[in-house]
Design an enzyme around this catalytic site. Structure first.
Site, PDB file in Angstrom:
ATOM      1  N   LYS A  77      25.740  -0.062 -37.854  1.00  0.00           N
ATOM      2  CA  LYS A  77      24.680  -0.953 -37.359  1.00  0.00           C
ATOM      3  C   LYS A  77      25.299  -2.048 -36.483  1.00  0.00           C
ATOM      4  O   LYS A  77      26.395  -2.538 -36.785  1.00  0.00           O
ATOM      5  CB  LYS A  77      23.959  -1.572 -38.562  1.00  0.00           C
ATOM      6  CG  LYS A  77      22.730  -2.401 -38.217  1.00  0.00           C
ATOM      7  CD  LYS A  77      22.059  -2.871 -39.506  1.00  0.00           C
ATOM      8  CE  LYS A  77      20.832  -3.727 -39.245  1.00  0.00           C
ATOM      9  NZ  LYS A  77      20.188  -4.160 -40.509  1.00  0.00           N
ATOM     10  N   SER A 152      15.243  -3.330 -40.798  1.00  0.00           N
ATOM     11  CA  SER A 152      15.873  -3.508 -39.514  1.00  0.00           C
ATOM     12  C   SER A 152      16.934  -2.470 -39.163  1.00  0.00           C
ATOM     13  O   SER A 152      17.283  -2.318 -38.002  1.00  0.00           O
ATOM     14  CB  SER A 152      16.520  -4.889 -39.461  1.00  0.00           C
ATOM     15  OG  SER A 152      17.592  -4.971 -40.369  1.00  0.00           O
ATOM     16  N   SER A 176      16.029  -3.806 -45.520  1.00  0.00           N
ATOM     17  CA  SER A 176      16.397  -3.247 -44.210  1.00  0.00           C
ATOM     18  C   SER A 176      17.199  -1.949 -44.242  1.00  0.00           C
ATOM     19  O   SER A 176      17.417  -1.344 -43.202  1.00  0.00           O
ATOM     20  CB  SER A 176      17.174  -4.285 -43.399  1.00  0.00           C
ATOM     21  OG  SER A 176      16.283  -5.228 -42.857  1.00  0.00           O
TER      22      SER A 176
END
Lengths: 471, 94
Positions: A77, A152, A176
């Site tokens: 990420k 997210s 997330s």
């Protein structure tokens, strides 16, 4: 011919080590998939083919194939630092910032001979539940392109679901990892707060942020946890207690384990197929000899407002460092104050600005007691609720989300978006480990997730139970 | 009247919104802050606030010398770099 991208991470490493498939061969299969699908789904902010291929060639030359992730392509990420790559956290304010060091999880992955393939898209500074808040572009759900992948860690969930990478790393502050995993039909593990080092993670809310894997199955999550778990002197919130071999314990039986079903969950509106999926998972557990108990978390509904005060408060402090002086985006201004304000106002997106303002307000004189302090006290009560629950049961089961994925641009207000996290947020407030496991689809064909929550630092049992209910 | 004085909070947060942006963001935040009111239902008398879970201990690191980033490395992320210092805009005379 075998399609390597269909293999789990565990199977891939095993076959590479046995010599059945090559490291470069594996990488090229994934790169081909990326070429076919990436334009539509847009999961990556950065892909470094050349560096990955070079690493693969090096590994193929080695006589001894060592390392738990030998030759495995991994995606990270974009709010986690990888040496030499840009780390934007999905924000314009960090555009151009190149990491000068590896995050501890990245260092661990490299040490085990995993190959970093690229950086995945996310909501700006991990603030969001759909990846629509990325400053660069939205990511789409590979199951149906009209839908969001969740967030997210939407890029990390989508690239695993699209078979563009074997396994990915995400971060979870209020859901997330688990929410996008549920929306895309993959496994998402949020370890206990303190189990995995956050050194090198761009901080959002430091008392809640956790790093974990998004994977094709529970075994792959166990494999990655074996690599990233443990004490790290660089992150003083990591706890120095024994790390189990999570792969080793996966197969054991779960007979006699007590599983709690949270009564208050049904006070919320939950989509029918998600209730059905929960029920069939409960039946599976009963079939394995588990005892099912009804459990109360009386203050469950106060978790969301508590979180949306605490997380923005911490964010308003953490994001004060982005001032345009040392790295990233810089605006104009004759004087320093003006320069700061212009840089921050132009560099941050709407949701980040909203949260900085809410957090600043909640911490400001005259409001601190009524907001930040009140929310932190409610957080204590919620933690006590969970402590009581875990005196009676070994794990809890509940839906990961109240609905399956929604369409792009469907959520109208920020508050409506916040409600997406009602079942994931309580877990972060208490710092517990939890996992989202795929449990079928709804009538539109969208994935459904079931969430298991374990006791603090008891990921071993959590993974074992999850392994028993996955399809 | 809303208790959320957005222009004051902007100053505290180092932000300066444009007028149309301010109006939109204030509307959203007012709605969110109103929602927080349900926390008033919870009796928190005698409850200690929780910041870190009980597992977290503040520990001291050994007093050892480690090498940090070099000047050359730090300079990589900023084009405008003075002689061993970050250059900033004027502070005096504002």
């Amino acid at each position: 011919m075998m399609d390597i991208t269909k293999l789990t991470a565990y199977e891939t490493v095993k076959r590479i080590k046995s010599g059945e498939i090559g490291v470069k061969e594996t990488l090229l299969s994934y790169l081909k998939k990326i070429e076919e699908r990436e334009d539509l789904i847009k999961t990556f902010i950065l892909i470094d083919r050349d560096r990955a291929i070079k690493k693969a060639e090096e590994l193929d030359q080695l006589e001894h194939k060592e390392g738990l992730l030998f030759g495995l392509p991994v995606a990270i990420k974009d709010n986690i630092n990888v040496y030499g790559y840009e780390a934007t956290a999905g924000s314009k304010i960090l555009k151009g910032y190149v990491s000068l060091y590896d995050a501890s999880v990245v260092e661990s992955i490299k040490r085990e001979n995993g190959i970093i393939l690229g950086k995945t898209n996310c909501d700006e500074f991990a603030m969001g539940s759909s990846t629509e808040n990325s400053a660069f572009f939205p990511t789409r759900n590979p199951v149906n392109l009209e839908y969001v992948p969740g967030g997210s860690s939407g890029g990390s969930a989508a690239c695993v679901a699209a078979e563009e990478v074997a396994i990915a790393i995400g971060s979870d502050t209020g859901g997330s990892i688990r929410e996008p995993a549920a929306f895309c039909g993959v496994v998402g593990l949020k370890p206990t707060y303190g189990r995995v080092s956050r050194y090198g993670l761009i901080a959002f809310a430091s008392s809640l942020d956790v790093i974990g894997p998004l994977s094709k199955d529970v075994r792959d999550a166990a494999l990655m946890l074996n690599v990233i778990a443990g004490f790290d002197a660089h992150d003083e919130t990591t706890v120095d207690i024994k790390v189990d071999d999570y792969l080793d314990i996966l197969e054991g039986n779960i007979k006699g384990k007590k599983i709690g079903v949270i009564k208050e969950v049904m006070d919320f509106e939950v989509q029918k197929e998600l209730k059905d999926a929960l029920e069939s998972s409960i039946q599976k557990l009963k079939g394995e000899g588990c005892e099912i108990l009804e459990i109360s978390i009386p203050y469950l509904k106060y978790a969301l407002p508590s979180y949306y005060i605490i997380a923005p408060s911490e964010a308003s402090s953490n994001l004060a460092r982005f001032d345009g002086v040392r790295y990233g985006y810089e605006s104009d201004g004759a004087y320093l104050r003006e320069f700061y304000e212009n840089t921050r106002t132009e560099g941050f997106g709407d949701e980040v600005k909203r949260r900085i303002l809410i957090g600043t307000f909640a911490l400001s004189e005259g409001y601190f007691e009524d907001y930040y302090l009140k929310a932190s006290k409610v957080r204590r009560i919620i933690e006590m609720d969970f402590e009581n629950a875990f005196e009676q049961v070994d794990a809890l089961i509940l839906p990961t989300t109240a609905t399956t994925a929604f369409k792009l641009n469907e959520k109208k207000s920020p508050l409506e978006m916040y409600m997406t996290d009602i079942f994931t947020i309580p877990v972060n407030l208490a710092g517990l480990p939890a996992i989202s496991v795929p449990a079928g689809t709804d009538k539109a064909g969208l994935p459904v997730g079931v969430q298991l929550v374990g006791k603090w630092f008891e990921e071993a049992l959590l993974l074992r139970i999850a392994h028993h209910i996955e399809e | 009247m809303s208790k959320f004085d957005i222009e004051k909070v902007e100053r505290l947060a180092g932000l300066k919104l444009k007028d149309d942006e301010r109006e939109r963001i204030k509307r959203d935040i007012d709605e969110i802050i109103n929602y927080f009111d349900i926390l008033k239902e919870v009796d928190t008398d005698g409850i200690d606030p929780l910041v870190y879970t009980k597992w977290t201990r503040l520990t001291l690191r050994n007093d050892e010398v480690h090498t940090g980033l070099t000047l050359e490395e730090i300079k990589k992320n900023r084009k405008l770099f003075g002689n061993n210092f970050f250059r900033v805009r004027r502070i005096i005379g504002e």
